[in-house]
Design a protein around this motif. Structure first.
Motif, PDB file in Angstrom:
ATOM      1  N   ASP A  90      49.998  27.551  14.662  1.00 46.39           N
ATOM      2  CA  ASP A  90      49.754  26.265  14.276  1.00 46.39           C
ATOM      3  C   ASP A  90      50.736  25.265  13.990  1.00 46.39           C
ATOM      4  N   VAL A  91      51.427  25.639  12.972  1.00 47.76           N
ATOM      5  CA  VAL A  91      52.465  25.145  12.280  1.00 47.76           C
ATOM      6  C   VAL A  91      53.717  26.135  12.090  1.00 47.76           C
ATOM      7  N   LYS A  92      55.106  25.486  12.512  1.00 48.18           N
ATOM      8  CA  LYS A  92      56.178  26.337  12.432  1.00 48.18           C
ATOM      9  C   LYS A  92      57.183  25.288  11.831  1.00 48.18           C
ATOM     10  N   ILE A 123      52.632  20.181   7.337  1.00 47.33           N
ATOM     11  CA  ILE A 123      51.303  20.840   7.980  1.00 47.33           C
ATOM     12  C   ILE A 123      50.116  19.894   8.492  1.00 47.33           C
ATOM     13  N   ASN A 171      47.452  29.379  11.343  1.00 48.54           N
ATOM     14  CA  ASN A 171      48.531  30.390  10.957  1.00 48.54           C
ATOM     15  C   ASN A 171      49.562  29.503  10.858  1.00 48.54           C
ATOM     16  N   ILE A 172      50.270  29.520   9.721  1.00 50.96           N
ATOM     17  CA  ILE A 172      51.532  28.789   9.261  1.00 50.96           C
ATOM     18  C   ILE A 172      52.966  29.705   9.303  1.00 50.96           C
ATOM     19  N   SER A 183      43.317  32.999   7.906  1.00 53.83           N
ATOM     20  CA  SER A 183      44.335  32.134   7.774  1.00 53.83           C
ATOM     21  C   SER A 183      45.621  32.634   6.996  1.00 53.83           C
ATOM     22  N   VAL A 196      49.940  31.860   5.758  1.00 59.10           N
ATOM     23  CA  VAL A 196      51.091  31.422   5.704  1.00 59.10           C
ATOM     24  C   VAL A 196      52.264  32.696   5.669  1.00 59.10           C
ATOM     25  N   LYS A 227      50.509  18.522  11.770  1.00 63.47           N
ATOM     26  CA  LYS A 227      50.205  19.491  12.921  1.00 63.47           C
ATOM     27  C   LYS A 227      48.644  19.715  13.073  1.00 63.47           C
TER      28      LYS A 227
END
Length: 227
Positions: free
Chosen positions: A142-144, A220, A6-7, A125, A127, A223
């Motif tokens: 997972d990525v912010k 991304i 998840n982004i 998955s 974004v 991370k």
């Protein structure tokens, strides 16, 4: 991708969140979720039905009359269907943008959309871009990324976007509306538009689209590793 990631891409209006999120989704072949469009759809319903978006006691009862679903075309483009109607083209006006900011400050509206947004991210998955993705919607993303740019640069982008769609406005009006909206979003009591503590700041004022995507992919990769 062979695993679910998840982004979250947050930031103020006109920073290029949607543009970046779409490019990342296409590059990584994952789903793009435009949360801002969901709030715009709620605002559209209220405006179409003469409901004052600044009055919580009028907005909340109307939510039970709304059916909102997220659908995808064969080429992967997101469509929002409001009470059976595809409204993606109707929600991109300055009037709806301003009203979307107002309804998004209402806790019941955010709760109304929260489960829909989270359910998508649990099984696929994604974004997701917005103003409180990394802080509220997907706090365990997972990525912010917190994407920003100068006020003038953001207003210029939004003005260009609107004029290309045939919407009559001025740069000054766009800048004024954007500044007021930023203030409302930052200062609202519920889910204020502020960066998550673990987000990566990305000022894209000097980046073109290709450079913006390359930088985001670097973040991304740092991370989640190779993809």
């Amino acid at each position: 991708m062979d695993r679910i990631i998840n982004i979250a891409i947050d930031g103020p209006s006109g920073a290029g969140k949607s543009t970046l999120a779409k490019m990342v989704a296409e590059k990584l072949r994952i789903i793009y979720v435009d949360t801002g469009a969901m709030y715009r759809s709620i605002a559209l319903y209220m405006v179409q039905n003469g409901i004052d978006t600044g009055k919580k006691d009028k907005v909340v009862p109307a939510l039970e009359k709304i059916t909102l679903s997220l659908e995808y075309t064969e080429d992967g483009k997101q469509r929002l269907v409001l009470n059976g109607e595809d409204v993606m083209e109707k929600i991109r006006t300055p009037e709806i943008s301003s009203n979307a900011s107002k309804v998004s400050a209402i806790p019941e509206v955010r709760e109304f959309l929260l489960n829909l947004q989270r359910d998508i991210a649990k099984t696929k998955s994604v974004v997701m871009d917005g103003r409180d993705i990394g802080t509220v919607i997907l706090p365990n993303a997972d990525v912010k990324i917190f994407l920003t740019a100068t006020n003038e640069g953001r207003a210029a982008r939004r003005f260009k976007e609107l004029t290309e769609k045939g919407i009559e406005t001025t740069y000054e009006a766009v800048l004024k509306d954007m500044t007021e909206r930023d203030k409302r979003d930052r200062e609202r009591d519920v889910a204020p538009a502020v960066p998550a503590e673990d987000s990566v700041f990305f000022d894209n004022s000097e980046y073109n689209k290709e450079e913006m995507l390359e930088k985001a992919l670097e973040i991304i990769k740092s991370k989640v590793g190779e993809f």
